[in-house]
Design a protein around this motif. Structure first.
Motif, PDB file in Angstrom:
ATOM      1  N   SER A 176      -7.196   6.842  -0.921  1.00 10.92           N
ATOM      2  CA  SER A 176      -6.704   7.204   0.418  1.00 10.92           C
ATOM      3  C   SER A 176      -7.718   6.860   1.500  1.00 10.92           C
ATOM      4  O   SER A 176      -7.365   6.284   2.535  1.00 10.92           O
ATOM      5  N   ASN A 177      -8.965   7.216   1.255  1.00  7.39           N
ATOM      6  CA  ASN A 177     -10.014   6.933   2.229  1.00  7.39           C
ATOM      7  C   ASN A 177     -10.181   5.425   2.426  1.00  7.39           C
ATOM      8  O   ASN A 177     -10.270   4.935   3.563  1.00  7.39           O
ATOM      9  N   GLN A 178     -10.200   4.708   1.327  1.00 13.60           N
ATOM     10  CA  GLN A 178     -10.402   3.265   1.422  1.00 13.60           C
ATOM     11  C   GLN A 178      -9.255   2.588   2.175  1.00 13.60           C
ATOM     12  O   GLN A 178      -9.486   1.707   2.998  1.00 13.60           O
ATOM     13  N   CYS A 179      -8.030   3.011   1.901  1.00  7.18           N
ATOM     14  CA  CYS A 179      -6.876   2.428   2.600  1.00  7.18           C
ATOM     15  C   CYS A 179      -6.988   2.646   4.107  1.00  7.18           C
ATOM     16  O   CYS A 179      -6.688   1.741   4.899  1.00  7.18           O
ATOM     17  N   GLU A 180      -7.442   3.812   4.497  1.00  8.87           N
ATOM     18  CA  GLU A 180      -7.590   4.115   5.920  1.00  8.87           C
ATOM     19  C   GLU A 180      -8.711   3.274   6.545  1.00  8.87           C
ATOM     20  O   GLU A 180      -8.545   2.730   7.645  1.00  8.87           O
ATOM     21  N   VAL A 181      -9.828   3.155   5.866  1.00  2.00           N
ATOM     22  CA  VAL A 181     -10.945   2.344   6.381  1.00  2.00           C
ATOM     23  C   VAL A 181     -10.515   0.883   6.519  1.00  2.00           C
ATOM     24  O   VAL A 181     -10.771   0.242   7.547  1.00  2.00           O
ATOM     25  N   LEU A 182      -9.860   0.357   5.490  1.00  4.57           N
ATOM     26  CA  LEU A 182      -9.402  -1.039   5.561  1.00  4.57           C
ATOM     27  C   LEU A 182      -8.428  -1.232   6.715  1.00  4.57           C
ATOM     28  O   LEU A 182      -8.529  -2.207   7.463  1.00  4.57           O
ATOM     29  N   LYS A 183      -7.496  -0.307   6.887  1.00  4.77           N
ATOM     30  CA  LYS A 183      -6.522  -0.432   7.978  1.00  4.77           C
ATOM     31  C   LYS A 183      -7.226  -0.481   9.334  1.00  4.77           C
ATOM     32  O   LYS A 183      -6.899  -1.316  10.178  1.00  4.77           O
ATOM     33  N   GLN A 184      -8.192   0.392   9.529  1.00  3.17           N
ATOM     34  CA  GLN A 184      -8.921   0.408  10.795  1.00  3.17           C
ATOM     35  C   GLN A 184      -9.646  -0.918  11.031  1.00  3.17           C
ATOM     36  O   GLN A 184      -9.611  -1.474  12.132  1.00  3.17           O
ATOM     37  N   TYR A 227       0.989  -6.867  -8.697  1.00  4.34           N
ATOM     38  CA  TYR A 227       0.921  -7.049 -10.146  1.00  4.34           C
ATOM     39  C   TYR A 227       0.606  -5.709 -10.831  1.00  4.34           C
ATOM     40  O   TYR A 227       1.300  -5.285 -11.761  1.00  4.34           O
ATOM     41  N   HIS A 228      -0.439  -5.057 -10.362  1.00  6.08           N
ATOM     42  CA  HIS A 228      -0.843  -3.792 -10.978  1.00  6.08           C
ATOM     43  C   HIS A 228       0.128  -2.654 -10.634  1.00  6.08           C
ATOM     44  O   HIS A 228       0.304  -1.727 -11.437  1.00  6.08           O
ATOM     45  N   LEU A 229       0.768  -2.735  -9.504  1.00 10.54           N
ATOM     46  CA  LEU A 229       1.801  -1.741  -9.157  1.00 10.54           C
ATOM     47  C   LEU A 229       2.945  -1.825 -10.168  1.00 10.54           C
ATOM     48  O   LEU A 229       3.475  -0.789 -10.604  1.00 10.54           O
ATOM     49  N   GLY A 230       3.303  -3.031 -10.550  1.00 12.97           N
ATOM     50  CA  GLY A 230       4.322  -3.210 -11.587  1.00 12.97           C
ATOM     51  C   GLY A 230       3.906  -2.581 -12.897  1.00 12.97           C
ATOM     52  O   GLY A 230       4.723  -1.960 -13.597  1.00 12.97           O
ATOM     53  N   GLN A 231       2.644  -2.724 -13.248  1.00 13.26           N
ATOM     54  CA  GLN A 231       2.149  -2.095 -14.476  1.00 13.26           C
ATOM     55  C   GLN A 231       2.200  -0.576 -14.370  1.00 13.26           C
ATOM     56  O   GLN A 231       2.620   0.114 -15.296  1.00 13.26           O
ATOM     57  N   ILE A 238       0.853  -1.198   0.000  1.00 12.52           N
ATOM     58  CA  ILE A 238       0.000   0.000   0.000  1.00 12.52           C
ATOM     59  C   ILE A 238       0.888   1.248   0.000  1.00 12.52           C
ATOM     60  O   ILE A 238       0.658   2.191  -0.772  1.00 12.52           O
ATOM     61  N   ALA A 239       1.930   1.259   0.832  1.00 11.37           N
ATOM     62  CA  ALA A 239       2.836   2.409   0.895  1.00 11.37           C
ATOM     63  C   ALA A 239       3.547   2.621  -0.442  1.00 11.37           C
ATOM     64  O   ALA A 239       3.699   3.761  -0.896  1.00 11.37           O
ATOM     65  N   SER A 240       3.970   1.549  -1.085  1.00 11.87           N
ATOM     66  CA  SER A 240       4.619   1.656  -2.399  1.00 11.87           C
ATOM     67  C   SER A 240       3.661   2.235  -3.434  1.00 11.87           C
ATOM     68  O   SER A 240       4.048   3.067  -4.263  1.00 11.87           O
ATOM     69  N   CYS A 241       2.424   1.793  -3.376  1.00  9.11           N
ATOM     70  CA  CYS A 241       1.419   2.307  -4.305  1.00  9.11           C
ATOM     71  C   CYS A 241       1.169   3.790  -4.046  1.00  9.11           C
ATOM     72  O   CYS A 241       1.097   4.583  -4.988  1.00  9.11           O
ATOM     73  N   ASP A 242       1.071   4.170  -2.782  1.00  9.15           N
ATOM     74  CA  ASP A 242       0.886   5.584  -2.438  1.00  9.15           C
ATOM     75  C   ASP A 242       2.040   6.433  -2.982  1.00  9.15           C
ATOM     76  O   ASP A 242       1.818   7.493  -3.570  1.00  9.15           O
ATOM     77  N   THR A 243       3.257   5.970  -2.775  1.00  9.00           N
ATOM     78  CA  THR A 243       4.438   6.698  -3.249  1.00  9.00           C
ATOM     79  C   THR A 243       4.404   6.854  -4.763  1.00  9.00           C
ATOM     80  O   THR A 243       4.651   7.941  -5.296  1.00  9.00           O
ATOM     81  N   LEU A 244       4.084   5.767  -5.448  1.00 13.54           N
ATOM     82  CA  LEU A 244       4.025   5.828  -6.902  1.00 13.54           C
ATOM     83  C   LEU A 244       2.914   6.761  -7.368  1.00 13.54           C
ATOM     84  O   LEU A 244       3.129   7.612  -8.242  1.00 13.54           O
TER      85      LEU A 244
END
Length: 159
Positions: free
Chosen positions: A99-107, A150-154, A19-25
């Motif tokens: 961003s919102n979804q990542c936060e909800v999932l983390k919680q 997989y999709h991060l690689g793309q 998730i952090a790598s995706c955010d950075t990208l």
């Protein structure tokens, strides 16, 4: 730390790093760049972002953690190929959803006790789960982490 807790930590360390790598990208790509195809004739970056949000939205249901946050993304990003509909959200709006979804999932993930991760997910019957206990909630995290990678690689190809 028990073996079970160690395994869960290892899996979530990989999930959180992905998730952090995706955010950075995503933060390094402009909205204009997200409009580009990954390769000629392939999906655009904006489509992949919407697709990831829609897939992660399904996790809420699979993990019995609530309803989808963005059900409107199902049709354009799961049921339809890229460029077949013009009714998609802007890159800016999708970034906010992400961003919102990542936060909800983390919680929600943080609130599940370790033993809860070894319970069946909602796409497996009780009978099948008795025969195949590996079809549990934790396995959903493993498969979705692979999917994200997989999709991060793309998406990296857009740089």
């Amino acid at each position: 730390m028990k073996t079970t807790e160690t395994i869960i930590k290892m899996i979530f360390d990989r999930w959180n790093a992905s998730i952090a790598s995706c955010d950075t990208l995503l933060n390094s790509l402009t909205d204009e760049t997200l409009q580009k195809e990954i390769a000629p004739g392939k999906n655009r970056g904006i489509y992949l972002l919407g697709h990831l949000i829609a897939v992660h939205d399904d996790m809420l249901i699979l993990l019995d953690m609530g309803e989808k946050l963005y059900p409107e993304l199902n049709e354009p990003f799961l049921k339809s190929p890229d460029k077949t509909t013009t009714l998609i959200q802007s890159a800016s709006e999708l970034r906010t959803f992400w961003s919102n979804q990542c936060e909800v999932l983390k919680q929600k993930f943080d609130n599940l006790k370790p033993e809860g991760w070894f319970e069946k997910h909602t796409a497996v019957s009780t009978e099948d789960f008795a025969k195949e206990p590996h079809r549990n909630k934790l396995n959903i995290i493993i498969t979705r982490t692979s999917h994200l990678q997989y999709h991060l690689g793309q998406l990296q190809l857009l740089k």
